[in-house]
Design an enzyme around this catalytic site. Structure first.
Site, PDB file in Angstrom:
ATOM      1  CG  LEU A   8      92.479  27.640  99.479  1.00  0.00           C
ATOM      2  CD1 LEU A   8      90.967  27.543  99.291  1.00  0.00           C
ATOM      3  CD2 LEU A   8      93.198  27.563  98.144  1.00  0.00           C
ATOM      4  NE  ARG A  15      83.153  39.663 109.787  1.00  0.00           N
ATOM      5  CZ  ARG A  15      82.799  38.501 110.333  1.00  0.00           C
ATOM      6  NH1 ARG A  15      82.824  37.390 109.609  1.00  0.00           N
ATOM      7  NH2 ARG A  15      82.442  38.448 111.605  1.00  0.00           N
ATOM      8  CB  THR A  81      87.028  27.817  98.080  1.00  0.00           C
ATOM      9  OG1 THR A  81      85.711  27.295  97.844  1.00  0.00           O
ATOM     10  CG2 THR A  81      86.975  28.726  99.298  1.00  0.00           C
ATOM     11  CD  GLU A 152      79.244  27.144 101.023  1.00  0.00           C
ATOM     12  OE1 GLU A 152      79.252  27.977 101.956  1.00  0.00           O
ATOM     13  OE2 GLU A 152      80.113  26.266 100.897  1.00  0.00           O
ATOM     14  CG  ASN A 224      86.372  35.260 109.337  1.00  0.00           C
ATOM     15  OD1 ASN A 224      86.872  35.150 108.220  1.00  0.00           O
ATOM     16  ND2 ASN A 224      85.791  34.235 109.955  1.00  0.00           N
TER      17      ASN A 224
END
Length: 453
Positions: A8, A15, A81, A152, A224
């Site tokens: 992916l 960020r 995702t 999550e 990130n």
């Protein structure tokens, strides 16, 4: 069992504060996505699919560079995702075997870990880690029969947030099961996205077994931000240096040497301080790279010495016992066995025969402003200092060029080429010339002082 890989790589990475797609930011002189592709390639997958999105064309070019066999699927809208995996599955039509889902911004997953996931006796396998600070990671909730569900952070209860077993995002599942489960995903959650992690609950609901394979937290490090990228670079370099030392490479100042993802160095090679390796470098056993050299896309054979302060660019091929000295640049050039290029020289688009000596200040003038041209120098030749070789040109075996020559025509084997103007000496002229120049300088200064210059 056959294996397929889905990577992916569609996210923008806001960020990072960059126009460059996140997965193209360099780590170890390679884009982040290359690390996932390289790890996955060690499983010898039958198929590789990379899901692209932001900056898709640029990401596809990078994928072709590092995994020419891979195919790309476009996720035009980033809806989670699960949605990303759904875009990849049509390119795996007909595949039967295990599918592993990796992430283009998670560079440190080891192939051994993926092998453990493939070997786990479960229908769906999730890679997890015990987090020192679980933060906003998804939580892996285990039960008596293995992994019960993934929650999550934004959807978790306080009790679930207290769990320290966290989700890396990496998942392995049998292909047909993955197709079925992804097709059943919904987006009834706080973010309105299709979570790949929901396939665990769906799998359990239909009686399939889910399990967790654990790995160290450092292995799951995702990138990130720029700060995280810098920390990852330090970690990558530390690991690369340790691996080189373990393999029998001498690093005289390990903390100053920088490796690329694909750097290959043989045992008993010696690498001096402040050496930087770009992509595509192979150093054979027993070669030496002295301090302050920069190497990219080159091959250095056994017994060769490079530097200090040398640069080898793509296409540089050094045979055994070649010596490239200080302030020498080699590009797209083959140097045969025993060639010596001591200092202050540029050799580009050239071939140099065995045992030839290249004098200081030699330049192959390979570019005419539009096209590149090739220089060929035979074996046992001697190129005098400050020779300009205007390509295309050939110097034969055993030939010699006089210092300061500009060579524009072929020099036959065994010949001597002198291509410079005859020196003219004017006795006693120097004092008169200096006096004239000083007078002119004084005149100009006086004019400036008057303001009329």
């Amino acid at each position: 069992m056959a294996t397929a890989l889905i990577v992916l790589a569609a996210g923008q990475g806001t960020r990072m504060n960059s126009d460059l797609p996140k997965v193209l930011h360099p780590l170890g002189a390679a884009p982040l996505v290359a690390h996932a592709l390289r790890t996955g390639a060690m499983l010898d997958p039958e198929a590789v699919v990379v899901v692209t999105g932001h900056g898709a064309e640029a990401v596809e070019r990078a994928v072709r560079d590092w995994a020419p066999e891979a195919r790309c699927a476009l996720q035009a809208e980033q809806k989670g995702t699960g949605h990303a995996v759904a875009q990849a599955l049509p390119l795996l039509e007909g595949f039967e075997g295990r599918v592993i889902v990796l992430y283009g911004d998670t560079p440190f997953i080891r192939p051994e870990t993926l092998e453990d996931m493939l070997a786990a006796p479960a229908d769906v396998v999730v890679l997890g880690f015990e987090a020192e600070d679980p933060g906003r990671y998804g939580r892996l909730i285990e039960g008596p029969e293995g992994l019960a569900r993934i929650v999550e952070w934004k959807d978790a209860t306080e009790a679930e947030r207290a769990v320290t077993l966290c989700n890396s995002g990496v998942i392995a599942a049998e292909a047909d099961l993955l197709r079925r489960l992804v097709g059943a995903l919904g987006c009834d959650n706080a973010a309105g996205e299709y979570y790949l992690t929901d396939i665990v609950g769906l799998a359990r609901a239909e009686g399939a077994r889910a399990a967790v394979v654990r790995c160290p937290e450092a292995e799951t490090l995702g990138i990130n931000t720029r700060a995280e990228l810098a920390r990852a670079e330090a970690l990558f370099q530390a690991r690369a240096r340790a691996a080189a030392l373990e393999d029998g490479v001498t690093l005289t100042a390990p903390e100053t040497v920088f490796f690329a993802l694909d750097t290959v160095i043989g045992r008993d090679a010696v690498i001096g301080p402040n050496v930087v390796f770009g992509p595509g470098v192979t150093i054979e056993s027993g070669a030496e790279i002295a301090a302050f050299c920069h190497l990219t896309g080159c091959h250095v054979s056994r017994g060769a010495t490079v530097g200090p302060f040398a640069r080898l660019r793509p296409g540089a091929e050094l045979a055994e016992d070649v010596h490239v000295g200080n302030f020498v640049e080699i590009k797209n050039a083959l140097l045969d066995e025993g060639v010596k290029v001591g200092h202050l020289t540029y050799l580009g688009d050239a071939q140099v025969g065995a045992r030839t000596n290249i004098g200081a200040g030699t330049v192959t003038c390979n570019y005419d402003g539009v096209m590149k041209h090739r220089t060929e120098i035979g074996a046992d030749a001697f190129i005098g200092s400050d020779t300009m070789l205007v390509a295309p040109v050939r110097v034969g075996d055993g030939a010699l060029t006089a210092s300061g020559s500009v060579i524009t025509e072929e020099v036959p084997a065994g010949a001597v080429a002198l291509a410079r103007a005859r020196q003219v000496v004017k006795a006693g002229l120097a004092p008169k010339l200096f006096a004239m120049l000083r007078a002119e300088k004084a005149r100009r200064q006086a004019a400036r002082d008057r303001g009329d210059a």
